[in-house]
Design an enzyme around this catalytic site. Sequence first.
Site, PDB file in Angstrom:
ATOM      1  N   LYS A 180       0.844  -1.206   0.000  1.00  0.00           N
ATOM      2  CA  LYS A 180       0.000   0.000   0.000  1.00  0.00           C
ATOM      3  C   LYS A 180       0.871   1.243   0.000  1.00  0.00           C
ATOM      4  O   LYS A 180       2.048   1.200   0.418  1.00  0.00           O
ATOM      5  CB  LYS A 180      -0.933   0.042   1.200  1.00  0.00           C
ATOM      6  CG  LYS A 180      -0.281   0.033   2.589  1.00  0.00           C
ATOM      7  CD  LYS A 180       0.042   1.378   3.189  1.00  0.00           C
ATOM      8  CE  LYS A 180       0.612   1.257   4.605  1.00  0.00           C
ATOM      9  NZ  LYS A 180       1.327   2.402   5.099  1.00  0.00           N
TER      10      LYS A 180
ATOM     11  N   ASP B 229      -3.273  -1.945  10.440  1.00  0.00           N
ATOM     12  CA  ASP B 229      -3.391  -1.786   8.979  1.00  0.00           C
ATOM     13  C   ASP B 229      -3.962  -3.022   8.284  1.00  0.00           C
ATOM     14  O   ASP B 229      -4.185  -2.996   7.084  1.00  0.00           O
ATOM     15  CB  ASP B 229      -2.010  -1.501   8.352  1.00  0.00           C
ATOM     16  CG  ASP B 229      -1.576  -0.064   8.572  1.00  0.00           C
ATOM     17  OD1 ASP B 229      -2.409   0.746   9.032  1.00  0.00           O
ATOM     18  OD2 ASP B 229      -0.406   0.236   8.280  1.00  0.00           O
TER      19      ASP B 229
HETATM   20  P1  ATP Z   1       3.735  -0.625   9.111  1.00  0.00           P
HETATM   21  O1  ATP Z   1       3.774   0.695   8.429  1.00  0.00           O
HETATM   22  O2  ATP Z   1       2.361  -1.285   9.148  1.00  0.00           O
HETATM   23  O3  ATP Z   1       4.454  -0.683  10.436  1.00  0.00           O
HETATM   24  P2  ATP Z   1       5.849  -1.535   7.432  1.00  0.00           P
HETATM   25  O4  ATP Z   1       5.546  -1.679   6.012  1.00  0.00           O
HETATM   26  O5  ATP Z   1       6.630  -0.301   7.809  1.00  0.00           O
HETATM   27  O6  ATP Z   1       4.500  -1.614   8.198  1.00  0.00           O
HETATM   28  P3  ATP Z   1       6.514  -4.335   7.650  1.00  0.00           P
HETATM   29  O7  ATP Z   1       7.283  -4.591   6.415  1.00  0.00           O
HETATM   30  O8  ATP Z   1       5.106  -4.763   7.699  1.00  0.00           O
HETATM   31  O9  ATP Z   1       6.610  -2.770   8.012  1.00  0.00           O
HETATM   32  O10 ATP Z   1       7.354  -4.996   8.843  1.00  0.00           O
HETATM   33  C1  ATP Z   1       7.450  -4.500  10.131  1.00  0.00           C
HETATM   34  C2  ATP Z   1       8.104  -5.541  11.050  1.00  0.00           C
HETATM   35  O11 ATP Z   1       7.249  -6.698  11.134  1.00  0.00           O
HETATM   36  C3  ATP Z   1       9.447  -6.043  10.565  1.00  0.00           C
HETATM   37  O12 ATP Z   1      10.383  -5.728  11.549  1.00  0.00           O
HETATM   38  C4  ATP Z   1       9.319  -7.558  10.398  1.00  0.00           C
HETATM   39  O13 ATP Z   1      10.373  -8.265  10.979  1.00  0.00           O
HETATM   40  C5  ATP Z   1       8.007  -7.914  11.074  1.00  0.00           C
HETATM   41  N1  ATP Z   1       7.206  -8.880  10.268  1.00  0.00           N
HETATM   42  C6  ATP Z   1       6.458  -9.890  10.737  1.00  0.00           C
HETATM   43  N2  ATP Z   1       5.832 -10.552   9.751  1.00  0.00           N
HETATM   44  C7  ATP Z   1       6.195  -9.965   8.606  1.00  0.00           C
HETATM   45  C8  ATP Z   1       5.868 -10.207   7.246  1.00  0.00           C
HETATM   46  N3  ATP Z   1       5.062 -11.195   6.850  1.00  0.00           N
HETATM   47  N4  ATP Z   1       6.402  -9.373   6.322  1.00  0.00           N
HETATM   48  C9  ATP Z   1       7.200  -8.342   6.715  1.00  0.00           C
HETATM   49  N5  ATP Z   1       7.544  -8.085   7.977  1.00  0.00           N
HETATM   50  C10 ATP Z   1       7.049  -8.882   8.937  1.00  0.00           C
END
Ligand code: ATP
Length: 290
Positions: free
Chosen positions: A11, A134
């Site tokens: 997203k 989210d």
């Molecule tokens: P948000 O903005 O919702 O916090 P993001 O896109 O910044 O999300 P993600 O890539 O979703 O961050 O990952 C955040 C943390 O979640 C990472 O530190 C990762 O280790 C953990 N995590 C757990 N499951 C997953 C997954 N399926 N994919 C990515 N990260 C994951």
Amino acid sequence: MEELRLQAYAKVNLTLDVGPRRADGYHEIHSVMQTVSLADELFFSRTPRGVSVDCDSPEVPAGSGNLAGRALEILADRLPGGIRLEIRKRIPVAAGLGGGSSDAAAALKGANRLYGLGLTERELLACAAAVGSDVPFFILGGTVEARGRGELVRRLPPLPALWLVLAKPDFGVSTAEVYAGYKPCGREPRTPRLVAALEMGDREGVLHALGNDLEEVTASAYPEVGALKARLEALGALKTLMSGSGPAVYGIFPGEREARLAARELRDESVTHFVCRTVNEEETREGEQG
Ligand code: ATP
């Protein structure tokens, strides 16, 4: 159904208005979120019992540490058998692109289909909200208004298709730390303007309403964010914005050709980037046909 393959789309936040901190520690937000064509791939298969989740990225935990694993645990009581889930990661981790939440939502939808559980969208949304703020957005997909801590979601008219270049500095940021650094600045909220522009099908109005209250917080700690935005603008982006808590930024280009030309320059400069387009709700459903 013995096996299933699903796309879990990333997203971008088109707007992110951050309100005051609530008693539970979360900030009240008002945001419009949009799915884009960059996606993880999820492979589901039935097993006799238990849930296993593996991911090909060393940055992402396996098992119940994975948000998709947590989502499947919530459904565990309703599963007549086990599930093996393999995640092929393409969405950069901790980038503000919602990869973990998208995997979690796809895990819920995938389990529902694999075993024909018959869960309604409402039930899936309730499970999703228990996994993370989210996750409900990704149950709906397309163009969605989110409130509360992000879990109160409403479908909006689809955004006119846009071509984007996503670019990412070579580090992740912690969403919690970015929110902790946020100070309300009394800026006029953008989300109501964007919702009005979407309801009128006003493309120019959409571009003018974009904005993210967290951008200043992340950009002041990491100058790379501002530098990438400036680079995208110099390469012809009509508008640039950070997504979520960052550090990924995106530029909106007039069309596919312009986006690909800009991407070619970034490749020569070794910047991590992706050319993608917005994906509406109907297309996210096609991604579920597997
Ligand atoms: P948000 O903005 O919702 O916090 P993001 O896109 O910044 O999300 P993600 O890539 O979703 O961050 O990952 C955040 C943390 O979640 C990472 O530190 C990762 O280790 C953990 N995590 C757990 N499951 C997953 C997954 N399926 N994919 C990515 N990260 C994951």
